[in-house]
Each structure stands twice: as structure tokens, then as C-alpha cells.
Scaffold this motif. Sequence first.
Motif, PDB file in Angstrom:
ATOM      1  N   GLN A 136      33.209  17.600 -36.980  1.00 41.59           N
ATOM      2  CA  GLN A 136      33.937  18.567 -37.603  1.00 41.59           C
ATOM      3  C   GLN A 136      34.020  18.185 -39.133  1.00 41.59           C
TER       4      GLN A 136
ATOM      5  N   THR B 273      31.243  19.901 -40.698  1.00 45.03           N
ATOM      6  CA  THR B 273      31.733  21.461 -40.958  1.00 45.03           C
ATOM      7  C   THR B 273      32.613  21.898 -41.809  1.00 45.03           C
TER       8      THR B 273
ATOM      9  N   ALA C 159      36.787  26.824 -41.864  1.00 46.52           N
ATOM     10  CA  ALA C 159      35.899  25.660 -41.059  1.00 46.52           C
ATOM     11  C   ALA C 159      36.505  25.302 -39.500  1.00 46.52           C
TER      12      ALA C 159
ATOM     13  N   GLN D 123      35.741  27.549 -36.580  1.00 50.92           N
ATOM     14  CA  GLN D 123      34.464  27.422 -36.095  1.00 50.92           C
ATOM     15  C   GLN D 123      34.330  26.232 -34.981  1.00 50.92           C
ATOM     16  N   ARG D 124      35.297  25.711 -34.817  1.00 49.96           N
ATOM     17  CA  ARG D 124      35.304  24.227 -34.068  1.00 49.96           C
ATOM     18  C   ARG D 124      36.671  24.267 -33.107  1.00 49.96           C
TER      19      ARG D 124
END
Length: 232
Positions: free
Chosen positions: A89, A92, A106, A109-110
Motif C-alpha cells: 500500500q 498506492t 488512498a 482503495q485498500r
Amino acid sequence: MFELSDLLKENAYPGRGIVLGRSADNSKAVIAYFIMGRSVNSRNRIFSKTDDGIRTEAFDPSKMVDPSLIIYHPVRVLPEGTIVTNGDQTDTIRDTMTAGQGYLPALMQREFEPDGPNYTPRISGVVYPNGSYMLSILKSFNGDPSCCVRNVFTFDAPKAGMGHFIHTYQCDGNPLPSFEGEPELIAIDGDIDTFTNLVWTSLNEDNKVSLYTRFIDLATGKVEERIVNKNN
């Protein structure tokens, strides 16, 4: 406020950990990141320098089994800040910040790592040029992988000689219990070598693998950093 050495000595397996804070003289931003391991694959790692931070790599490539969750860039340095995380990450967050969208988008998204039944949390942090910082943890809801819990903590005016410590696991176990609550408030004292030695010597001797520390002078931007690898 806790002594970081006490927290580490009392916990044989916090997993991977991030410390962000401010030096005792209030002049430097402080960063630490460490990894631990219980399996041969996890212990077969070192930190190495890159142009924009550090990466993990296999100490003995012939012993590497599955690199998917253990080979990554824990630290990336951008003009917008220093990113530190326990997984891929990092990239990311770097890409999202570089695109001008910031840290929080960000994280959306994870989620936690796909390593059931542990579902290892993804812990991340960013230190901004003015020394303020954010920490986050993405974890499963009480071990239920159908729900991701995203906790974000913002520290916009760090205090001299203080920092915050977040780690992936509460303690050793099977499955490993995820970290709970707010990042732990810890004392920070001494120069980078004193701080590095305190962290490294306090980590469990059997399980510790690698440590990275970074002191950033807030007035000049000058950086000091250290890497300690158990595998030399």
C-alpha cells in the motif's frame, strides 16, 4: 505515556510496527519501522536502501517461498511527505498523493491482507514536511473478512519528546489478534543512534528481523537514517 522499550519487551510478537513522533528538542520528526517474523520465509529478509526510501528483499533468495506479502517498499519519500507502511500500500499512497488526491483517498482503495485466518492489518503513516503526521490501520471486523474497518488518526501538532506507536498484532496467538484502540503514546528521547539502539534491543530476539529509523530536521530538511538487519 508509555516507554517504548517496555511495550516491546512485554510483547514477544507485535508483528510489524510504526513509530512517528517528535524529538525531545522539538527539532526533528522521528520515524521508525520494524518487521518481525515467525516463519523461515518471514525471517529470511533484510532492509536495503533505494533512491526514494527502503525495500525489503530476501537475505537468501534460494529460501524465498512466497514473496507476495513480504517483499515491498516500506518507505517512500516524496516532496509531499515521507510514507511508511507494512505492505505494498506504500505505492498506492505514493501514487494517490502524487496525483494530488492526498492520503485518505488512498486508504479507501485498500484493505487488510488476504492471509486468513489472521487477516493481517495494513498499517500506514505519513509525515508531512512541517512534522505533522497521520497513522492508519485497515483491519477486518473482529476477524470477519466481509467487513474492513479503516481507522485513521491525525496528529497536527506533535509534542516534543512524544510519539505514537501502532503495530499489526496485539500479541502472539493463533490466529494473531489485530491491534486495537488508538496508537500508543510513547516517549522519545536521545539522538537517532540512542533511539535506534533502544528499539532494536527491546524487540524479541527470536522474532525480530529488521529495523529502519529516520530523523528529519524540520528547519533544514537534513535527514539521518539507520538500517539494522539481523541477517548480515
